[in-house]
Design a protein around this motif. Structure first.
Motif, short mmCIF file in Angstrom:
data_model
loop_
_atom_site.label_atom_id
_atom_site.label_comp_id
_atom_site.label_asym_id
_atom_site.label_seq_id
_atom_site.Cartn_x
_atom_site.Cartn_y
_atom_site.Cartn_z
N ARG A 280 0.85 -1.20 0.00
CA ARG A 280 0.00 0.00 0.00
C ARG A 280 0.88 1.24 0.00
O ARG A 280 0.58 2.24 -0.64
N GLU A 281 1.98 1.16 0.75
CA GLU A 281 2.90 2.29 0.84
C GLU A 281 3.49 2.64 -0.52
O GLU A 281 3.57 3.81 -0.90
N ASP A 282 3.92 1.57 -1.26
CA ASP A 282 4.49 1.80 -2.59
C ASP A 282 3.45 2.45 -3.51
O ASP A 282 3.77 3.36 -4.28
N LEU A 283 2.23 1.97 -3.44
CA LEU A 283 1.17 2.51 -4.29
C LEU A 283 0.88 3.97 -3.96
O LEU A 283 0.69 4.80 -4.84
N ALA A 284 0.88 4.28 -2.66
CA ALA A 284 0.65 5.67 -2.24
C ALA A 284 1.78 6.56 -2.73
O ALA A 284 1.56 7.65 -3.26
N ASN A 285 3.01 6.08 -2.58
CA ASN A 285 4.17 6.85 -3.03
C ASN A 285 4.11 7.07 -4.54
O ASN A 285 4.34 8.18 -5.03
N ALA A 286 3.80 6.02 -5.29
CA ALA A 286 3.75 6.14 -6.76
C ALA A 286 2.65 7.12 -7.18
O ALA A 286 2.83 7.90 -8.12
N THR A 287 1.52 7.10 -6.48
CA THR A 287 0.44 8.03 -6.81
C THR A 287 0.90 9.46 -6.56
O THR A 287 0.68 10.36 -7.40
N LEU A 288 1.57 9.68 -5.44
CA LEU A 288 2.05 11.03 -5.10
C LEU A 288 3.08 11.51 -6.12
O LEU A 288 3.02 12.64 -6.61
N VAL A 289 4.00 10.62 -6.49
CA VAL A 289 5.05 10.99 -7.44
C VAL A 289 4.46 11.26 -8.82
O VAL A 289 4.83 12.22 -9.50
N THR A 290 3.51 10.44 -9.24
CA THR A 290 2.87 10.62 -10.54
C THR A 290 2.20 11.98 -10.64
O THR A 290 2.43 12.75 -11.59
N ILE A 291 1.36 12.28 -9.68
CA ILE A 291 0.61 13.55 -9.69
C ILE A 291 1.58 14.74 -9.59
O ILE A 291 1.46 15.72 -10.33
N THR A 292 2.56 14.63 -8.71
CA THR A 292 3.50 15.73 -8.50
C THR A 292 4.33 16.00 -9.75
O THR A 292 4.48 17.15 -10.17
N ASN A 293 4.88 14.95 -10.35
CA ASN A 293 5.71 15.15 -11.54
C ASN A 293 4.92 15.70 -12.70
O ASN A 293 5.44 16.51 -13.49
N ASN A 294 3.69 15.29 -12.84
CA ASN A 294 2.86 15.83 -13.92
C ASN A 294 2.62 17.33 -13.73
O ASN A 294 2.73 18.11 -14.67
N ILE A 295 2.35 17.73 -12.51
CA ILE A 295 2.17 19.15 -12.22
C ILE A 295 3.47 19.91 -12.48
O ILE A 295 3.48 20.97 -13.11
N GLY A 296 4.58 19.32 -12.04
CA GLY A 296 5.89 19.96 -12.24
C GLY A 296 6.18 20.16 -13.72
O GLY A 296 6.66 21.22 -14.14
N SER A 297 5.85 19.16 -14.50
CA SER A 297 6.13 19.21 -15.93
C SER A 297 5.30 20.31 -16.62
O SER A 297 5.83 21.07 -17.44
N ILE A 298 4.04 20.40 -16.27
CA ILE A 298 3.18 21.44 -16.87
C ILE A 298 3.65 22.83 -16.41
O ILE A 298 3.73 23.77 -17.21
N ALA A 299 4.00 22.94 -15.13
CA ALA A 299 4.46 24.23 -14.59
C ALA A 299 5.72 24.69 -15.31
O ALA A 299 5.88 25.87 -15.63
N ARG A 300 6.60 23.75 -15.57
CA ARG A 300 7.87 24.08 -16.23
C ARG A 300 7.62 24.56 -17.66
O ARG A 300 8.21 25.54 -18.11
N MET A 301 6.72 23.93 -18.36
CA MET A 301 6.41 24.38 -19.72
C MET A 301 5.80 25.79 -19.70
O MET A 301 6.10 26.60 -20.57
N CYS A 302 4.98 26.07 -18.71
CA CYS A 302 4.39 27.41 -18.58
C CYS A 302 5.48 28.45 -18.34
O CYS A 302 5.46 29.52 -18.94
N ALA A 303 6.44 28.12 -17.47
CA ALA A 303 7.53 29.05 -17.16
C ALA A 303 8.36 29.33 -18.42
O ALA A 303 8.71 30.48 -18.71
N LEU A 304 8.59 28.29 -19.18
CA LEU A 304 9.36 28.40 -20.42
C LEU A 304 8.62 29.30 -21.41
O LEU A 304 9.19 30.23 -21.98
N ASN A 305 7.34 29.02 -21.58
CA ASN A 305 6.50 29.80 -22.48
C ASN A 305 6.46 31.27 -22.13
O ASN A 305 6.49 32.14 -22.98
#
Ligand code: ADP
Length: 362
Positions: A280-305
């Motif tokens: 359960r811990e691994d799944l929770a961690n993966a969910t957190l990392v997935t959501i966080t990295n996706n937000i980070g990626s979109i934020a970075r493209m916005c900053a670049l733009n």
């Protein structure tokens, strides 16, 4: 509400998709004359709010965020920061009624979708009128006010490239513009802020804090955000995700992708053996990392733009969540070769409510 008018309590409220945030101004410069005239109900409400730190079933006061000795509309006092689940609104209204709120003629400054959704309930149950403000306007107003009031409001992570070593440090945000603002609530809004009254919403995603919490509850059977974060702290996403090295056997050198990068979030979970060996811990961690990295990626493209180098992250998704903050700090730094900086603010999810409290009469 006139300058110095204490016939009603000063509140700012942000009724969000998941959490309702309430900021309360407690006057500390009440003269003896005013004390005599102060309505008893008002005094009781003030005492109730400031003496307790838990209210009803889901109400909490974040005492560590309290701001003392602030001046608002020529009055001095303390700001208190209170939150409860928006699904608990009917209990909140009941409590407010019990405390006599309905007997005061009050207007509360409110923002967030709930300011529209619950408008009738507020009027019917507690005789409160909602003065509505836009959530993005108040968000920025709140941030600017907090930055001026609190010299340690803004921080960043030093050594962001090494997550094990990265540490929180104060950041001088007194010359903020321009910056990208990423508000991670139930969903995500991304703004480009050019000046105090000059911003635009440049992007957003529905994969936000609500998605993390929802998926985590489904995958792990947890029942609260705190529990989800606790599980994630003890888990390892590499057992769930497919990494570059799982595909290449090592690095994908040609494009500088190291073996330990996630190539496919949850990419191992179609394999039965792998599925049966994750916790359960691994799944929770993966969910957190997935959501966080996706937000980070979109934020970075916005900053670049937008050609901006400061990216400020706020919203309650970051509450008690250093994993995500460090990951965002790492992602901004790493993927931009050190040109982008991730910044964070102590009052996380309260800026909309704070901005609301300030908006009344400008
Ligand atoms: P909104 O205005 O959409 O409610 P917030 O900025 O308040 O947005 O953030 C809501 C998100 O914060 C949730 O989706 C969840 O990820 C996270 N969160 C932090 N603390 C809590 C909590 N005690 N209960 C529920 N969600 C929480």
């Amino acid at each position: 509400l006139r300058t110095g008018d204490f016939s009603m309590p000063w509140f700012g409220m942000d009724i969000g998709g998941t959490l309702t945030k309430l900021v309360y101004f407690e006057p500390k410069d009440i003269t003896p004359d005013e004390q005599d005239q102060e309505a008893e109900i008002l005094r009781n409400i003030r005492r109730y709010l400031t003496k307790n730190s838990a209210y009803g079933k889901t109400g909490h006061r974040d005492t560590h965020l309290q701001m003392d000795n602030v001046e608002i509309r020529k009055r001095r006092g303390s700001l208190h920061f209170i939150r409860f689940q928006t699904t608990d609104m009917s209990n909140f209204l009941l409590l407010a009624k019990q405390k006599g709120m309905a007997e005061l003629v009050t207007t509360v400054c409110a923002t967030g979708g709930g300011a529209f959704k619950f408008e009738n309930e507020f009027r019917q149950q507690v005789n409160m009128k909602l003065a509505k403000f836009d959530e993005l306007d108040t968000l920025i107003k709140g941030i600017l006010f907090a930055e001026v009031q609190n010299p340690t409001e803004c921080y960043f992570y030093e050594n962001a490239r090494d997550i094990m070593k990265s540490e929180k440090r104060a950041f001088d945000f007194s010359k903020p513009y321009p910056f990208i603002l990423v508000n991670v609530g139930s969903g995500v809004s991304i703004l480009a802020v050019y000046g105090p009254d000059n911003y635009k919403r440049v992007s957003g995603t529905s994969l936000g804090g609500g998605t993390f919490l929802g998926l985590c509850c489904l995958l792990t059977g947890c029942n609260s955000f705190e529990e989800a974060i606790q599980l994630a702290t003890k888990g390892d996403n590499r057992k769930v995700d497919k990494l570059v090295r799982d595909i290449y056997g090592g690095d994908y050198d040609r494009f500088g992708l190291t073996g330990d990068l996630v190539a496919s979030s949850f990419g191992q979970m179609h394999i039965k053996d792998k599925r049966s060996s994750v916790s359960r811990e691994d799944l929770a961690n993966a969910t957190l990392v997935t959501i966080t990295n996706n937000i980070g990626s979109i934020a970075r493209m916005c900053a670049l733009n937008e050609k901006m180098d400061k990216v400020v992250f706020v919203g309650n998704f970051l509450r008690v969540n250093p994993i995500s903050m460090k990951l965002l700090a790492y992602a901004m730094e790493f993927w931009s070769n050190g040109t982008l900086k991730a910044l964070f603010l102590e009052h996380e999810g309260y800026f909309g409510a704070l901005g609301c409290l300030l908006q009344f009469n400008g």
